[in-house]
Design a protein around this motif. Structure first.
Motif, PDB file in Angstrom:
ATOM      1  N   ASN A  47       0.811  -1.135  -0.116  1.00 30.85           N
ATOM      2  CA  ASN A  47       0.099   0.096   0.031  1.00 30.85           C
ATOM      3  C   ASN A  47       0.848   1.432  -0.071  1.00 30.85           C
ATOM      4  O   ASN A  47       0.335   2.460  -0.336  1.00 30.85           O
ATOM      5  CB  ASN A  47      -0.802  -0.046   1.077  1.00 30.85           C
ATOM      6  N   LEU A  50       2.284   1.072  -4.171  1.00 32.53           N
ATOM      7  CA  LEU A  50       1.500   1.545  -5.459  1.00 32.53           C
ATOM      8  C   LEU A  50       1.463   3.134  -5.363  1.00 32.53           C
ATOM      9  O   LEU A  50       1.471   3.739  -6.660  1.00 32.53           O
ATOM     10  CB  LEU A  50       0.018   1.020  -4.895  1.00 32.53           C
ATOM     11  N   THR A 118      -6.772   1.286  -6.732  1.00 34.75           N
ATOM     12  CA  THR A 118      -5.971   2.433  -6.324  1.00 34.75           C
ATOM     13  C   THR A 118      -5.351   3.178  -7.611  1.00 34.75           C
ATOM     14  O   THR A 118      -4.584   4.146  -7.498  1.00 34.75           O
ATOM     15  CB  THR A 118      -4.674   1.399  -5.795  1.00 34.75           C
ATOM     16  N   ARG A 146     -17.292   1.999  -2.025  1.00 39.52           N
ATOM     17  CA  ARG A 146     -16.012   2.577  -1.975  1.00 39.52           C
ATOM     18  C   ARG A 146     -15.899   3.862  -3.097  1.00 39.52           C
ATOM     19  O   ARG A 146     -15.157   3.765  -3.954  1.00 39.52           O
ATOM     20  CB  ARG A 146     -14.710   1.773  -2.191  1.00 39.52           C
ATOM     21  N   PRO A 147     -16.603   5.027  -2.950  1.00 34.33           N
ATOM     22  CA  PRO A 147     -16.751   5.952  -3.671  1.00 34.33           C
ATOM     23  C   PRO A 147     -15.373   6.766  -3.802  1.00 34.33           C
ATOM     24  O   PRO A 147     -14.395   6.428  -2.936  1.00 34.33           O
ATOM     25  CB  PRO A 147     -17.825   6.921  -3.078  1.00 34.33           C
ATOM     26  N   LEU A 150     -14.388  11.940  -2.118  1.00 33.72           N
ATOM     27  CA  LEU A 150     -13.412  12.820  -1.536  1.00 33.72           C
ATOM     28  C   LEU A 150     -12.412  13.315  -2.482  1.00 33.72           C
ATOM     29  O   LEU A 150     -11.911  14.317  -2.396  1.00 33.72           O
ATOM     30  CB  LEU A 150     -13.034  12.075  -0.338  1.00 33.72           C
ATOM     31  N   HIS A 151     -11.783  12.415  -3.145  1.00 34.02           N
ATOM     32  CA  HIS A 151     -10.754  12.560  -4.025  1.00 34.02           C
ATOM     33  C   HIS A 151     -11.078  13.632  -4.996  1.00 34.02           C
ATOM     34  O   HIS A 151     -10.473  14.842  -5.111  1.00 34.02           O
ATOM     35  CB  HIS A 151     -10.344  11.376  -4.894  1.00 34.02           C
ATOM     36  N   VAL A 188     -12.241  10.384   7.080  1.00 35.91           N
ATOM     37  CA  VAL A 188     -10.520  10.189   7.007  1.00 35.91           C
ATOM     38  C   VAL A 188     -10.490   9.167   5.982  1.00 35.91           C
ATOM     39  O   VAL A 188     -10.862   8.207   5.667  1.00 35.91           O
ATOM     40  CB  VAL A 188     -10.053   9.531   8.196  1.00 35.91           C
ATOM     41  N   SER A 189      -9.848   9.465   4.849  1.00 34.75           N
ATOM     42  CA  SER A 189      -9.461   8.744   3.870  1.00 34.75           C
ATOM     43  C   SER A 189      -8.111   8.587   3.278  1.00 34.75           C
ATOM     44  O   SER A 189      -7.493   9.623   3.167  1.00 34.75           O
ATOM     45  CB  SER A 189     -10.243   9.092   2.611  1.00 34.75           C
ATOM     46  N   VAL A 190      -7.415   7.208   3.221  1.00 32.57           N
ATOM     47  CA  VAL A 190      -6.121   7.154   3.168  1.00 32.57           C
ATOM     48  C   VAL A 190      -5.788   7.539   1.536  1.00 32.57           C
ATOM     49  O   VAL A 190      -5.127   8.383   1.291  1.00 32.57           O
ATOM     50  CB  VAL A 190      -5.720   5.815   3.078  1.00 32.57           C
ATOM     51  N   GLY A 191      -6.619   7.290   0.648  1.00 33.73           N
ATOM     52  CA  GLY A 191      -6.441   7.403  -0.613  1.00 33.73           C
ATOM     53  C   GLY A 191      -6.343   8.880  -1.166  1.00 33.73           C
ATOM     54  O   GLY A 191      -5.734   9.446  -1.767  1.00 33.73           O
ATOM     55  N   THR A 331      -8.351  -2.169   9.645  1.00 36.78           N
ATOM     56  CA  THR A 331      -9.408  -3.044   8.792  1.00 36.78           C
ATOM     57  C   THR A 331      -8.642  -3.997   8.012  1.00 36.78           C
ATOM     58  O   THR A 331      -9.341  -5.286   7.668  1.00 36.78           O
ATOM     59  CB  THR A 331     -10.160  -2.166   7.884  1.00 36.78           C
ATOM     60  N   ASP A 332      -7.473  -4.004   7.489  1.00 38.59           N
ATOM     61  CA  ASP A 332      -6.623  -4.879   6.963  1.00 38.59           C
ATOM     62  C   ASP A 332      -6.380  -6.008   7.528  1.00 38.59           C
ATOM     63  O   ASP A 332      -5.849  -6.958   7.052  1.00 38.59           O
ATOM     64  CB  ASP A 332      -5.701  -4.182   5.757  1.00 38.59           C
ATOM     65  N   PHE A 355     -15.376  -0.321   6.280  1.00 34.98           N
ATOM     66  CA  PHE A 355     -15.843  -0.854   5.045  1.00 34.98           C
ATOM     67  C   PHE A 355     -17.316  -1.560   5.300  1.00 34.98           C
ATOM     68  O   PHE A 355     -17.263  -2.190   6.543  1.00 34.98           O
ATOM     69  CB  PHE A 355     -15.093  -1.654   4.187  1.00 34.98           C
ATOM     70  N   ARG A 358     -17.327  -6.199   4.865  1.00 33.82           N
ATOM     71  CA  ARG A 358     -16.087  -6.935   5.141  1.00 33.82           C
ATOM     72  C   ARG A 358     -16.279  -7.859   5.833  1.00 33.82           C
ATOM     73  O   ARG A 358     -15.449  -8.332   6.714  1.00 33.82           O
ATOM     74  CB  ARG A 358     -15.038  -5.915   5.449  1.00 33.82           C
TER      75      ARG A 358
HETATM   76  C1  UD1 Z   1      -6.618   1.926   1.579  1.00 34.27           C
HETATM   77  C2  UD1 Z   1      -5.855   0.600   1.827  1.00 34.27           C
HETATM   78  C3  UD1 Z   1      -6.905  -0.592   2.039  1.00 34.27           C
HETATM   79  C4  UD1 Z   1      -7.350  -0.290   3.466  1.00 34.27           C
HETATM   80  C5  UD1 Z   1      -8.096   1.322   3.641  1.00 34.27           C
HETATM   81  C6  UD1 Z   1      -8.544   1.652   4.978  1.00 34.27           C
HETATM   82  C7  UD1 Z   1      -4.400   1.087  -0.225  1.00 34.27           C
HETATM   83  C8  UD1 Z   1      -4.191   0.614  -1.716  1.00 34.27           C
HETATM   84  N1  UD1 Z   1      -5.797   0.324   0.125  1.00 34.27           N
HETATM   85  O1  UD1 Z   1      -7.627   2.035   0.934  1.00 34.27           O
HETATM   86  O2  UD1 Z   1      -6.204  -1.620   2.008  1.00 34.27           O
HETATM   87  O3  UD1 Z   1      -8.171  -1.136   3.948  1.00 34.27           O
HETATM   88  O4  UD1 Z   1      -7.175   2.185   3.209  1.00 34.27           O
HETATM   89  O5  UD1 Z   1      -7.303   1.551   5.617  1.00 34.27           O
HETATM   90  O6  UD1 Z   1      -3.824   1.908   0.572  1.00 34.27           O
HETATM   91  N2  UD1 Z   1     -14.273   6.869   1.133  1.00 34.27           N
HETATM   92  C9  UD1 Z   1     -15.299   7.633   0.578  1.00 34.27           C
HETATM   93  N3  UD1 Z   1     -15.025   8.489  -0.363  1.00 34.27           N
HETATM   94  C10 UD1 Z   1     -13.758   8.591  -0.904  1.00 34.27           C
HETATM   95  C11 UD1 Z   1     -12.966   7.914  -0.602  1.00 34.27           C
HETATM   96  C12 UD1 Z   1     -13.179   6.944   0.553  1.00 34.27           C
HETATM   97  O7  UD1 Z   1     -16.561   7.666   1.125  1.00 34.27           O
HETATM   98  O8  UD1 Z   1     -13.888   9.432  -1.742  1.00 34.27           O
HETATM   99  C13 UD1 Z   1     -14.773   5.773   2.222  1.00 34.27           C
HETATM  100  C14 UD1 Z   1     -14.473   4.558   1.761  1.00 34.27           C
HETATM  101  O9  UD1 Z   1     -15.631   3.723   1.055  1.00 34.27           O
HETATM  102  C15 UD1 Z   1     -14.289   3.731   2.951  1.00 34.27           C
HETATM  103  C16 UD1 Z   1     -13.517   4.681   3.947  1.00 34.27           C
HETATM  104  O10 UD1 Z   1     -13.841   5.993   3.404  1.00 34.27           O
HETATM  105  O11 UD1 Z   1     -15.568   3.610   3.616  1.00 34.27           O
HETATM  106  C17 UD1 Z   1     -12.011   4.502   3.847  1.00 34.27           C
HETATM  107  O12 UD1 Z   1     -11.436   4.537   2.692  1.00 34.27           O
HETATM  108  P1  UD1 Z   1      -9.991   5.003   2.381  1.00 34.27           P
HETATM  109  O13 UD1 Z   1      -9.263   5.380   3.713  1.00 34.27           O
HETATM  110  O14 UD1 Z   1     -10.182   5.807   1.216  1.00 34.27           O
HETATM  111  O15 UD1 Z   1      -9.542   3.470   1.691  1.00 34.27           O
HETATM  112  P2  UD1 Z   1      -8.510   3.470   0.349  1.00 34.27           P
HETATM  113  O16 UD1 Z   1      -7.403   4.333   0.158  1.00 34.27           O
HETATM  114  O17 UD1 Z   1      -9.469   3.174  -0.624  1.00 34.27           O
END
Ligand code: UD1
Length: 446
Positions: A47, A50, A118, A146-147, A150-151, A188-191, A331-332, A355, A358
């Motif tokens: 993660n 990538l 990703t 998984r929308p 936020l991006h 909070v969103s990682v991506g 969560t992973d 999620f 899950r």
């Molecule tokens: C990353 C990890 C994944 C991990 C997750 C949470 C990578 C490649 N993947 O996924 O393994 O399980 O973090 O730790 O690094 N969400 C929205 N809108 C958005 C983006 C996210 O509603 O625009 C929601 C998602 O549906 C989810 C939550 O936010 O319910 C967290 O998602 P996010 O942290 O963004 O996960 P990823 O980056 O996809």
């Protein structure tokens, strides 16, 4: 700088990645009951890797990534996407070299994006450096909808014009490029944190990301961007500040160890009993999980070159967990922890807050004799004396590995179908486990 990056002799190590399965029908067969003893080397974090690969798009100079988990399917998919865009990617042993000086295509097509969500992480870098990007919407996936709102909202706040047509996100930067802004994520969103952090490195002025994610992989990306010339502060906190710079340069960066792979093997040792040394693993990235593991009765110590894990001989105890953004329980690791609770003494409750879907491993674990009741976002796991081997299948990466863990302690033979998912995120799992005493092999699908 040459468009085709070359490896320097000192960085290229002789170890070649094991070949990927030729068929998604391949299976893993496990004869349970062996304790694990020995050493497993933890790979570089998928993660982190990538996103670091996407960061290569931010510069026309070469980016060298050391400790790259080159044998993973997800890394191969991301290489395919970057090459499609015109970026040179070389993978050899543990080293990856990328050069995006010849990128001339700004479209990430559906066929490449649907394999791996990703891919959305190329949006920010393409937009920041080239002022345009067209990326297929990723669509749903097995663990939830998984929308990517936020991006998109964040990039729009940097001035991007974004429209969605025929399943594609079309994004263009304003004349003069992206503009720094203060962005407060409602969730909070990682991506989204990573996409915005990368885009902001080349924006004009200052960007402040509030309610940012704090995962170690985000710090790793930020540290690499800093080596490339980015001005970033606040990494590891929920407020990250990025001062835009006109351009970034090449760099060399060592990818952080995979905390989820390490956590998976800690749980494996805990379940089977025995002592494992996990080379390169970092306990400071697993603090929350460790608290729960120690309550369950597992001893874990950081030593010079990794982590030593040992079960003290007693049966493990049931413990409650709830997944949360870092530094909370990841969560992973939820599915793997649930597999462990299946044979623990007493009950444990697992609550998933990240999620919505899950728990797909639950019916499969139940086929092996586990006693699990799901109520909404929680599952109550009542420990049983033994699991029984069975033919099982899962539709995502972490669920699949949870079934492998269950198979390691089940009576008789367990066959895990569709190892495709495992190969997305675990390098040479059969080799690593069998070297420590597990009876595990890969067999061809019929
Ligand atoms: C990353 C990890 C994944 C991990 C997750 C949470 C990578 C490649 N993947 O996924 O393994 O399980 O973090 O730790 O690094 N969400 C929205 N809108 C958005 C983006 C996210 O509603 O625009 C929601 C998602 O549906 C989810 C939550 O936010 O319910 C967290 O998602 P996010 O942290 O963004 O996960 P990823 O980056 O996809």
């Amino acid at each position: 700088m040459s468009p085709s990056p070359s490896f320097s002799a000192d960085a290229a190590q002789p170890l070649s990645p094991p070949p990927l399965a030729t068929s998604s029908l391949d299976k893993i067969r496990i004869r349970g009951g062996k304790s694990l003893n020995g050493e497993i080397t933890i790979s570089g974090a998928k993660n982190a890797a990538l996103k670091l690969m996407s960061a290569a798009l931010l510069t026309g100079e070469s980016l060298y990534l050391e400790n790259a988990p080159n044998a993973l399917r997800d890394i191969a998919s991301q290489s395919d996407l970057l090459e499609y865009l015109g970026c040179a990617v070389k993978r050899e042993g543990r080293l990856m070299a990328l050069n995006a000086s010849t990128v001339d295509n700004f479209t990430a097509p559906y066929d490449l994006v649907r394999k791996m969500r990703t891919s959305i992480l190329v949006l920010g870098p393409l937009l920041a450096r080239f002022g345009q990007a067209r990326v297929s919407l990723p669509g749903g996936c097995a663990i939830g909808t998984r929308p990517v709102d936020l991006h998109l909202k964040g990039l729009a706040e940097l001035g991007a014009e974004i429209s969605i047509e025929e399943g594609y996100i079309n994004a263009t930067a304003p004349q003069g490029g992206l503009q720094g802004a203060t962005i407060r994520f409602p969730k909070v969103s990682v991506g989204a944190t990573e996409n915005l952090m990368m885009a902001a490195t080349l924006a004009k002025g200052t960007t402040i990301l509030q309610n940012a994610a704090r995962e170690p992989e985000i710090n790793d990306l930020g540290e690499c961007l800093i080596k490339m010339g980015a001005k970033i502060s606040g990494l590891g906190t929920d407020t990250i500040t990025i001062e835009g710079v006109p351009h970034l340069s090449g760099a060399r960066h060592e990818i952080v160890a995979d905390r989820i792979e390490a956590g998976t093997y800690i749980i494996a040792a805990a379940m089977t009993g025995g002592t494992l040394n996990l080379k390169n693993a970092r306990l400071d990235h697993l603090t929350s999980a460790l608290g729960h593991l120690s309550q369950a009765g597992i001893e874990v110590q950081q030593n010079m070159d990794g982590v030593l894990v040992h079960r003290n001989g007693h049966r493990l105890k049931g413990v409650d967990i709830m997944t949360e953004p870092y530094p909370g329980f990841p969560t992973d690791l939820q599915a793997q922890f649930m597999a462990m609770l299946c044979t623990a003494e007493g009950a444990g409750m697992v609550t998933e807050t990240i999620f919505e879907n899950r728990f797909m491993h639950v019916p499969e674990l139940a086929r092996m004799g586990a006693d699990i009741t799901v109520q909404g976002h929680s599952a109550i796991v009542r420990g049983v004396e033994t699991l029984k081997g069975a033919e099982v299948m899962a539709t995502d990466l972490r669920a699949s590995v949870a079934l492998v863990l269950a198979g390691l302690v089940a009576e008789g033979t367990t066959t895990v179908n569709r190892i495709y998912h495992l190969e997305r995120g675990y390098e040479d799992i059969t080799g690593k486990l069998s070297a420590c005493g597990a009876e595990i092999e890969r067999v061809g699908g019929e």
